[in-house]
Design a protein around this motif. Structure first.
Motif, PDB file in Angstrom:
ATOM      1  N   ARG A 161      23.936  26.301   2.466  1.00 43.73           N
ATOM      2  CA  ARG A 161      24.872  27.127   1.697  1.00 43.73           C
ATOM      3  C   ARG A 161      25.508  28.199   2.593  1.00 43.73           C
ATOM      4  O   ARG A 161      26.713  28.447   2.527  1.00 43.73           O
ATOM      5  N   LEU A 200      13.475  23.933   1.245  1.00 44.20           N
ATOM      6  CA  LEU A 200      14.084  25.040   0.507  1.00 44.20           C
ATOM      7  C   LEU A 200      14.885  25.948   1.442  1.00 44.20           C
ATOM      8  O   LEU A 200      16.032  26.312   1.148  1.00 44.20           O
ATOM      9  N   SER A 214      16.806  28.292 -10.186  1.00 45.36           N
ATOM     10  CA  SER A 214      17.872  27.789  -9.316  1.00 45.36           C
ATOM     11  C   SER A 214      17.415  27.677  -7.867  1.00 45.36           C
ATOM     12  O   SER A 214      17.798  26.741  -7.160  1.00 45.36           O
ATOM     13  N   ALA A 215      16.584  28.614  -7.393  1.00 46.23           N
ATOM     14  CA  ALA A 215      16.139  28.588  -6.000  1.00 46.23           C
ATOM     15  C   ALA A 215      15.341  27.331  -5.688  1.00 46.23           C
ATOM     16  O   ALA A 215      15.391  26.819  -4.561  1.00 46.23           O
ATOM     17  N   ARG A 233      25.616  19.650  -5.019  1.00 47.64           N
ATOM     18  CA  ARG A 233      26.377  20.550  -4.149  1.00 47.64           C
ATOM     19  C   ARG A 233      25.746  20.625  -2.760  1.00 47.64           C
ATOM     20  O   ARG A 233      26.446  20.589  -1.744  1.00 47.64           O
ATOM     21  N   THR A 234      24.416  20.736  -2.711  1.00 44.38           N
ATOM     22  CA  THR A 234      23.737  20.834  -1.414  1.00 44.38           C
ATOM     23  C   THR A 234      23.970  19.582  -0.581  1.00 44.38           C
ATOM     24  O   THR A 234      24.245  19.664   0.633  1.00 44.38           O
ATOM     25  N   GLU A 278      20.252  19.516  -5.701  1.00 50.09           N
ATOM     26  CA  GLU A 278      21.547  19.556  -6.354  1.00 50.09           C
ATOM     27  C   GLU A 278      22.595  18.803  -5.548  1.00 50.09           C
ATOM     28  O   GLU A 278      22.538  18.733  -4.318  1.00 50.09           O
ATOM     29  N   ARG A 336      15.715  24.429  -7.382  1.00 43.82           N
ATOM     30  CA  ARG A 336      16.539  23.231  -7.609  1.00 43.82           C
ATOM     31  C   ARG A 336      17.534  22.982  -6.490  1.00 43.82           C
ATOM     32  O   ARG A 336      18.100  21.888  -6.398  1.00 43.82           O
ATOM     33  N   THR A 337      17.760  23.977  -5.649  1.00 49.11           N
ATOM     34  CA  THR A 337      18.825  23.879  -4.654  1.00 49.11           C
ATOM     35  C   THR A 337      18.760  22.630  -3.790  1.00 49.11           C
ATOM     36  O   THR A 337      19.788  21.967  -3.582  1.00 49.11           O
ATOM     37  N   ASP A 366      22.189  27.750 -15.751  1.00 47.35           N
ATOM     38  CA  ASP A 366      21.047  28.221 -14.962  1.00 47.35           C
ATOM     39  C   ASP A 366      20.069  29.002 -15.836  1.00 47.35           C
ATOM     40  O   ASP A 366      18.853  28.907 -15.659  1.00 47.35           O
ATOM     41  N   ALA A 375      18.014  24.203   2.660  1.00 44.39           N
ATOM     42  CA  ALA A 375      19.047  24.089   1.619  1.00 44.39           C
ATOM     43  C   ALA A 375      19.875  25.368   1.538  1.00 44.39           C
ATOM     44  O   ALA A 375      21.106  25.327   1.429  1.00 44.39           O
ATOM     45  N   TRP A 376      19.227  26.525   1.618  1.00 49.65           N
ATOM     46  CA  TRP A 376      19.973  27.776   1.577  1.00 49.65           C
ATOM     47  C   TRP A 376      20.703  28.024   2.889  1.00 49.65           C
ATOM     48  O   TRP A 376      21.747  28.690   2.896  1.00 49.65           O
TER      49      TRP A 376
END
Length: 447
Positions: free
Chosen positions: A217, A210, A23-24, A32-33, A30, A26-27, A16, A213-214
């Motif tokens: 998470r 964005l 990173s914020a 993982r998302t 990614e 790219r979330t 990172d 995506a968070w």
């Protein structure tokens, strides 16, 4: 237990740091998302099946409890929930990268169906699996509805410049209609069709993507907590496993100490006393024939007795030194420090003595660490500090030697760490190449 290790986290942080895009931002792109989004999309159908199964079978079993049939039906319902729990742990492992250990298995006391049914009904894991089936369904509905709606709308708006042409070509409209209040000549409508409006729609979609995506998470964190808390081993069961492991370490250590004591007695004091008995026997035979030779042999035997007594004292000190019992850690550690090959400063700041067992472990821990300093560190000086912090006994041994010490260096630290762990202790090592080396041990106080 999460599968993410410290080196992996360090590598990810380094990645990172070196990445051009924060990173914020790219979330949303990614893997993982997208894995976690797939987890939430699968949650609704799976949780629906699990919820229907659990409610139907448990209700049927509860309704039939007036008869004998209700008990096995209820046990079968709980067994089914446990099976679904295994599926959910596997799904969390693959998609959330969250590895949860298997809970304690069903252990019937005897063979037979009735014993198995009783074990299922008494198992806390079974009821926690049922609770997961009931609670996860409404959560799956919420997460599925919110995330699917926001995720699809966000990506649709973000990619709107790429597919806006569909409306004038096939839909007889210049773009997405935001507002319309009627028909005819007085109708007022608002379309997203100008370049500025299309760009604003795409920017809005990017912000929404964005945020979503968070949110994915955050929702995934809730699922991790539910899987760990309801489908993993209970804290009591985990503690029992730890105690069983610690008991094995204690037993092995005690057996090794007994073997060492037996070997030291056999090869040291016992052999010396046997030789002494033979010498005294020969001296007795020569006492009348050659008194001078007998006196010499008795003198030699006297020297052997002194050596044997010293060996026995050293052996007794290795078992439990008398100075530790009589005067405590301060005097005992000072005695150990005096035998070290380098100057050692001992500082003990204790308002009272800890439990005798903990005091003994602290003594032998410092003894072994100072032996390592003498044998391996190539140090010029060392220090020992003992104090109390938050109800824990803290030991710290520092030397200015060559450093580079770790648990796999063959210095006995791995075994020492296991012995400390058996009593809920901790061993931490800070030893960069070139030194200095600081080994810190933490032990429970235990009055």
């Amino acid at each position: 237990m999460a599968s993410d290790s410290r080196p992996e986290r360090r590598d990810r942080l380094e990645h990172d740091r070196n990445h051009l895009i924060p990173s914020a931002l790219r979330t949303p792109f990614e893997r993982r998302t997208w894995r976690e989004f797939g987890y939430h999309m699968l949650s609704l159908p799976i949780s629906t099946i699990l919820f229907v199964f659990a409610i139907t079978t448990v209700s049927l079993g509860a309704g039939l409890l007036v008869t004998f049939v209700g008990i096995p039906v209820l046990a079968a319902a709980l067994a089914g929930c446990r099976s679904f729990g295994a599926l959910e742990r596997a799904r969390a492992r693959v998609l959330l990268r969250h590895d949860v250990e298997r809970p304690e298995p069903v252990r019937p006391r005897t063979n037979g169906v009735m014993s198995w049914i009783g074990a299922i009904l008494k198992s806390g894991t079974s009821w926690r699996s049922l609770l997961y089936a009931v609670l996860h369904f409404p959560w799956a509905v919420i997460s599925f509805s919110i995330l699917l709606t926001l995720w699809s709308v966000g990506w649709s708006l973000l990619s709107y410049p790429l597919w806006q042409w569909v409306f004038p070509t096939y839909g007889d409209a210049p773009g997405i209609q935001l507002y319309g209040d009627g028909s005819g000549s007085q109708a007022r409508t608002l379309y997203l069709d100008t370049p500025l409006e299309i760009a604003m729609a795409s920017a809005t979609g990017f912000v929404l993507v964005l945020v979503t995506a968070w949110m994915i998470r955050g929702f995934s964190y809730v699922d991790r907590v539910m899987v760990s808390g309801l489908l993993g081993p209970s804290s009591l069961a985990t503690r029992v496993v730890e105690l069983e492991s610690d008991r094995g370490v204690v037993v092995d250590t005690a057996a090794a100490d007994l073997r060492r004591i037996e070997r030291d007695l056999h090869d040291g004091a016992q052999a010396r006393l046997v030789a002494l008995a033979m010498d005294l026997g020969l001296a007795k035979e020569k006492l009348l024939e050659d008194p001078d030779a007998a006196a010499v042999m008795v003198g030699e035997a006297h020297g052997e007795v002194k050596i044997a007594l010293q060996e026995l004292r050293d052996l007794a000190r290795g078992i439990h030194p008398a100075v530790l019992t009589d005067r405590g850690l301060d005097a005992a550690l000072s005695s150990v420090a005096s035998r070290c090959t380098v100057p050692v400063t001992v500082t003990v700041d204790l308002h009272e003595r800890p439990a005798a067992a903990i005091e003994g472990i602290a003594y032998f821990t410092v003894s072994e660490l100072l032996q390592n300093v003498s044998k391996h560190a190539q140090a010029r000086r060392a220090s020992v500090d003992v104090w109390v912090s938050q109800g824990r006994l803290m030991l710290q041994v520092t030397d200015d030697g060559r450093g580079g010490v770790d648990l796999s260096s063959g210095s006995g630290l791995a075994g020492l760490a296991e012995r400390l762990d058996a009593v809920d202790g901790i061993l931490a090592i800070d030893s960069p190449l070139g030194g200095p080396t600081t080994v810190t041990a933490e032990l429970p106080w235990r009055h």
